[in-house]
Design an enzyme around this catalytic site. Sequence first.
Site, PDB file in Angstrom:
ATOM      1  N   LYS A  40     -24.893  -2.331 -31.487  1.00 20.34           N
ATOM      2  CA  LYS A  40     -24.450  -3.591 -30.860  1.00 20.34           C
ATOM      3  C   LYS A  40     -23.930  -3.375 -29.453  1.00 20.34           C
ATOM      4  O   LYS A  40     -24.086  -4.240 -28.596  1.00 20.34           O
ATOM      5  CB  LYS A  40     -23.375  -4.260 -31.724  1.00 20.34           C
ATOM      6  CG  LYS A  40     -23.943  -4.916 -32.960  1.00 20.34           C
ATOM      7  CD  LYS A  40     -23.025  -5.981 -33.502  1.00 20.34           C
ATOM      8  CE  LYS A  40     -23.689  -6.728 -34.630  1.00 20.34           C
ATOM      9  NZ  LYS A  40     -22.764  -7.557 -35.392  1.00 20.34           N
ATOM     10  N   LYS A  44     -29.669 -12.466 -36.288  1.00 18.34           N
ATOM     11  CA  LYS A  44     -29.284 -13.699 -35.594  1.00 18.34           C
ATOM     12  C   LYS A  44     -29.415 -13.548 -34.093  1.00 18.34           C
ATOM     13  O   LYS A  44     -29.593 -14.513 -33.368  1.00 18.34           O
ATOM     14  CB  LYS A  44     -27.789 -13.987 -35.832  1.00 18.34           C
ATOM     15  CG  LYS A  44     -27.371 -14.186 -37.235  1.00 18.34           C
ATOM     16  CD  LYS A  44     -25.841 -14.185 -37.308  1.00 18.34           C
ATOM     17  CE  LYS A  44     -25.368 -14.114 -38.743  1.00 18.34           C
ATOM     18  NZ  LYS A  44     -23.943 -13.971 -38.901  1.00 18.34           N
ATOM     19  N   LYS A  71     -34.656  -5.065 -37.910  1.00 21.69           N
ATOM     20  CA  LYS A  71     -33.980  -5.922 -38.879  1.00 21.69           C
ATOM     21  C   LYS A  71     -34.057  -7.395 -38.453  1.00 21.69           C
ATOM     22  O   LYS A  71     -33.943  -7.681 -37.253  1.00 21.69           O
ATOM     23  CB  LYS A  71     -32.511  -5.471 -38.940  1.00 21.69           C
ATOM     24  CG  LYS A  71     -31.725  -5.968 -40.111  1.00 21.69           C
ATOM     25  CD  LYS A  71     -30.293  -5.454 -40.049  1.00 21.69           C
ATOM     26  CE  LYS A  71     -29.508  -6.138 -38.957  1.00 21.69           C
ATOM     27  NZ  LYS A  71     -28.060  -5.897 -39.003  1.00 21.69           N
TER      28      LYS A  71
HETATM   29  P1  TYM Z   1     -23.056 -10.702 -41.031  1.00 19.30           P
HETATM   30  O1  TYM Z   1     -22.673 -12.100 -40.784  1.00 19.30           O
HETATM   31  O2  TYM Z   1     -23.665  -9.924 -39.901  1.00 19.30           O
HETATM   32  O3  TYM Z   1     -24.067 -10.616 -42.260  1.00 19.30           O
HETATM   33  C1  TYM Z   1     -23.798 -11.295 -43.455  1.00 19.30           C
HETATM   34  C2  TYM Z   1     -24.507 -10.621 -44.618  1.00 19.30           C
HETATM   35  O4  TYM Z   1     -25.931 -10.659 -44.441  1.00 19.30           O
HETATM   36  C3  TYM Z   1     -26.476  -9.358 -44.593  1.00 19.30           C
HETATM   37  N1  TYM Z   1     -27.652  -9.244 -43.716  1.00 19.30           N
HETATM   38  C4  TYM Z   1     -28.868  -8.840 -44.128  1.00 19.30           C
HETATM   39  N2  TYM Z   1     -29.321  -8.457 -45.327  1.00 19.30           N
HETATM   40  C5  TYM Z   1     -30.632  -8.109 -45.421  1.00 19.30           C
HETATM   41  N3  TYM Z   1     -31.496  -8.130 -44.374  1.00 19.30           N
HETATM   42  C6  TYM Z   1     -31.082  -8.526 -43.141  1.00 19.30           C
HETATM   43  N4  TYM Z   1     -31.933  -8.568 -42.128  1.00 19.30           N
HETATM   44  C7  TYM Z   1     -29.712  -8.889 -42.982  1.00 19.30           C
HETATM   45  N5  TYM Z   1     -28.972  -9.320 -41.922  1.00 19.30           N
HETATM   46  C8  TYM Z   1     -27.719  -9.530 -42.394  1.00 19.30           C
HETATM   47  C9  TYM Z   1     -25.352  -8.414 -44.186  1.00 19.30           C
HETATM   48  O5  TYM Z   1     -25.535  -7.131 -44.741  1.00 19.30           O
HETATM   49  C10 TYM Z   1     -24.145  -9.122 -44.743  1.00 19.30           C
HETATM   50  O6  TYM Z   1     -23.953  -8.812 -46.104  1.00 19.30           O
HETATM   51  N6  TYM Z   1     -19.666  -7.230 -41.445  1.00 19.30           N
HETATM   52  C11 TYM Z   1     -20.183  -8.261 -42.302  1.00 19.30           C
HETATM   53  C12 TYM Z   1     -19.202  -9.397 -42.502  1.00 19.30           C
HETATM   54  C13 TYM Z   1     -17.923  -9.004 -43.178  1.00 19.30           C
HETATM   55  C14 TYM Z   1     -17.775  -8.562 -44.525  1.00 19.30           C
HETATM   56  C15 TYM Z   1     -16.366  -8.376 -44.714  1.00 19.30           C
HETATM   57  C16 TYM Z   1     -18.668  -8.295 -45.548  1.00 19.30           C
HETATM   58  C17 TYM Z   1     -16.682  -9.077 -42.648  1.00 19.30           C
HETATM   59  N7  TYM Z   1     -15.725  -8.692 -43.577  1.00 19.30           N
HETATM   60  C18 TYM Z   1     -15.870  -7.931 -45.945  1.00 19.30           C
HETATM   61  C19 TYM Z   1     -18.157  -7.855 -46.759  1.00 19.30           C
HETATM   62  C20 TYM Z   1     -16.775  -7.672 -46.959  1.00 19.30           C
HETATM   63  C21 TYM Z   1     -21.533  -8.735 -41.761  1.00 19.30           C
HETATM   64  O7  TYM Z   1     -22.424  -7.974 -41.619  1.00 19.30           O
HETATM   65  O8  TYM Z   1     -21.706 -10.012 -41.506  1.00 19.30           O
END
Ligand code: TYM
Length: 333
Positions: A114, A201, A198
């Site tokens: 990132k 967003k 991947k």
């Molecule tokens: P975020 O918002 O980036 O992603 C949310 C969830 O979507 C999954 N994800 C995917 N899974 C499969 N293929 C993809 N291309 C893909 N893109 C996103 C992510 O793995 C995630 O599960 N850091 C976390 C948010 C967070 C969190 C937490 C999660 C903050 N605190 C505590 C668990 C527990 C995140 O990636 O958000």
Amino acid sequence: MIKKIFSGVQPTGNLHLGNYLGAIKNFVKLNNNKDNECIFCVVDLHAITTKQDPKELKRNIRETAATFIACGIDPKKSIIFNQSMVPAHAEGAWIFSCVSRIGWLNRMTQFKEKAGKDKEKASVGLYSYPVLMAADILLYDATHVPVGEDQKQHLELCRDIAQKFNNEFIKDNFLRIPEPLIQKEFSRIMSLKDGKKKMSKSDPSDLSRINLSDDKDQILNKIKKAKTDTLPIPNSHQDLKNRPEAENLLGIYASLIDKDLNYSIDEFKNKNFSEFKDKLSEVAIEKIAPISKEIKKLLNDEKYLDEILKDGSNKAQEISSKKIKEIKEIIGF
Ligand code: TYM
């Protein structure tokens, strides 16, 4: 044993099929099991680690809550809340940042990706992002954390932080060591334009992803334009090697209909992509279009969404304030 589930999603807009198939679909299954206590968080403190427009952020917070509900999470069964409304998260993040080692954070691949080439310009928040994530999880004694594959390293860090805290203050099992829940298949959904990247967003091309807010025509158009190769669909998983776009699309199809990859290979072996894409569009529209419709409907009722988030935040506050109080006592505050 009751499973305590915690997970979060960033309100940064454009929630997509990767978020759904990799994470939210699993949240819904966990929510539907009456033996689980589930907490799903709209992680707005995480969102501001990169620049956000205040008006859009406000909208995206509501949209993320609406997406949870539209996908099938029941706010009467699970807690849906907003991270910034619960002060223990920021407090916990500071305390755990004093337990975390710089060497641990330096290994985090997501920060490297990132921050890009110019790390010096990345926010300090982006660097310590996984520490805040650890606080989220540890404050609720979560036993299981459903996430996509890209979050595996952050969960390992969370486990290390918990272990170090417990060791340092000689408090065996005080902070619960959580287990990641990562699906064996489809835990990493790839871009529709590049099977090695991947689905994300932040990809500048909207054609690279199917957004959960896309309507029927948008889904149809994106699948039509999705990258494939010139060969027909093979007979076996083995023959999908070095064909990342084909593997990704067949995987998306299988995941949408709750089957495994071999099932979709079997259904489409030796067929050409246009036939497969017609069927893929059909199931994607069947699954996503009603979610998209429901998100739009819910977004028209801001009062309802705000109430859900306020109510959920009150419940989260009750749980996490007790834990942070204990943490402070252990530290000597
Ligand atoms: P975020 O918002 O980036 O992603 C949310 C969830 O979507 C999954 N994800 C995917 N899974 C499969 N293929 C993809 N291309 C893909 N893109 C996103 C992510 O793995 C995630 O599960 N850091 C976390 C948010 C967070 C969190 C937490 C999660 C903050 N605190 C505590 C668990 C527990 C995140 O990636 O958000």
